[in-house]
Motif scaffolding. Structure first.
Motif, short mmCIF file in Angstrom:
data_model
loop_
_atom_site.label_atom_id
_atom_site.label_comp_id
_atom_site.label_asym_id
_atom_site.label_seq_id
_atom_site.Cartn_x
_atom_site.Cartn_y
_atom_site.Cartn_z
N TRP A 9 0.75 -1.00 -0.02
CA TRP A 9 0.07 0.16 -0.15
C TRP A 9 0.95 1.37 -0.02
CZ3 TRP A 9 0.20 3.83 3.70
CH2 TRP A 9 0.77 3.45 4.97
N GLN A 10 2.01 1.15 0.64
CA GLN A 10 2.94 2.38 0.61
C GLN A 10 3.53 2.54 -0.94
OE1 GLN A 10 5.51 0.92 3.80
NE2 GLN A 10 4.74 2.30 5.28
N TRP A 11 3.97 1.50 -1.61
CA TRP A 11 4.30 1.53 -3.00
C TRP A 11 3.20 2.22 -3.78
CZ3 TRP A 11 8.86 1.90 -4.54
CH2 TRP A 11 9.93 1.03 -4.06
N ALA A 12 1.72 1.75 -3.50
CA ALA A 12 0.73 2.21 -4.28
C ALA A 12 0.53 3.68 -4.11
CB ALA A 12 -0.24 1.50 -4.12
N LEU A 13 0.94 4.23 -2.94
CA LEU A 13 0.56 5.50 -2.38
C LEU A 13 1.70 6.28 -3.00
CD1 LEU A 13 -1.13 7.48 -0.78
CD2 LEU A 13 0.35 7.22 1.11
N LEU A 14 3.23 5.66 -3.18
CA LEU A 14 4.00 6.42 -3.82
C LEU A 14 3.95 6.34 -5.10
CD1 LEU A 14 6.91 7.54 -3.31
CD2 LEU A 14 7.76 5.32 -3.61
N VAL A 15 3.48 5.61 -5.89
CA VAL A 15 3.27 5.59 -7.25
C VAL A 15 2.13 6.74 -7.56
CG1 VAL A 15 2.00 4.34 -9.50
CG2 VAL A 15 3.99 3.16 -7.79
N ILE A 16 1.11 6.87 -6.87
CA ILE A 16 0.12 7.65 -7.16
C ILE A 16 0.46 9.18 -6.96
CG2 ILE A 16 -2.20 8.90 -6.09
CD1 ILE A 16 -2.98 5.54 -5.68
N ALA A 17 1.34 9.39 -5.99
CA ALA A 17 1.83 10.64 -5.73
C ALA A 17 2.83 11.02 -6.89
CB ALA A 17 2.72 10.61 -4.35
N CYS A 18 3.59 10.26 -7.22
CA CYS A 18 4.57 10.44 -8.65
C CYS A 18 3.74 10.60 -9.79
CB CYS A 18 5.34 9.40 -8.80
SG CYS A 18 6.61 9.05 -7.48
N LEU A 19 2.83 10.15 -9.93
CA LEU A 19 1.69 10.21 -11.11
C LEU A 19 0.98 11.61 -11.20
CD1 LEU A 19 -0.06 6.94 -11.77
CD2 LEU A 19 1.80 8.02 -13.23
N VAL A 20 0.56 11.98 -9.98
CA VAL A 20 -0.13 13.35 -9.69
C VAL A 20 0.92 14.36 -10.02
CG1 VAL A 20 -1.06 14.90 -7.77
CG2 VAL A 20 -1.84 12.49 -8.10
N ALA A 21 2.24 14.19 -9.38
CA ALA A 21 3.30 15.14 -9.41
C ALA A 21 3.65 15.34 -11.11
CB ALA A 21 4.70 15.01 -8.92
N LEU A 22 3.61 14.08 -11.77
CA LEU A 22 3.97 14.13 -13.44
C LEU A 22 2.79 14.98 -14.07
CD1 LEU A 22 5.60 13.19 -15.61
CD2 LEU A 22 4.42 11.18 -15.65
#
Length: 144
Positions: A9-22
């Motif tokens: 779930w932490q990886w998923a949250l990290l990926v979502i945060a990166c996608l939002v930033a991108l």
């Protein structure tokens, strides 16, 4: 180097945060667009500043500024005005209140255009339908 073990779930949250930033980095206006949008906000009349839709420069292509607009031939004025002024009967095109807000839309749109067109380095202004704003306000937008 030892990296901490992350849970799924932490990886998923990290990926979502990166996608939002991108997404933000891709969509954010360039410096010239932000500058021109700021000029609209500072040089605009009280009527333009108080208007429920805020016109902004989407991008600059050479000497052409591309401004956002909530209406076009694809999206009739009555749909947009119905969102901006829900208290007005926009289905009755002879309604004096509808006519007044329709004229006001034209006036503030022209003012925003004139402000941008008067800036150094801008020779032309082109309008582009603000599809995101329309969708956010429940207005169906035809595909490009």
């Amino acid at each position: 180097m030892n990296f901490p073990r992350l849970k799924s779930w932490q990886w998923a949250l990290l990926v979502i945060a990166c996608l939002v930033a991108l997404d933000w980095a891709i969509r954010r206006p360039d410096a010239r667009s932000r500058e021109l949008t700021g000029i609209i906000a500072t040089q605009g009349s009280a009527q333009l500043k108080a208007y429920p839709y805020q016109f902004h420069v989407l991008r600059v292509e050479g000497k052409t500024a591309v401004l956002s607009t909530p209406r076009s031939f694809e999206v009739p004025a009555f749909k947009v005005l119905g969102v901006l002024y829900p208290e007005i009967n926009v289905k009755d095109h002879n309604n004096p209140a509808f006519i007044a807000v329709e004229q006001q839309l034209g006036a503030v749109q022209a003012e925003a255009r004139n402000i941008v067109a008067a800036q150094p380095g801008i020779a032309d202004v082109r309008w582009e339908l603000d599809r995101q704003w329309l969708r956010q306000h429940g207005i169906e937008v035809p595909d490009k």
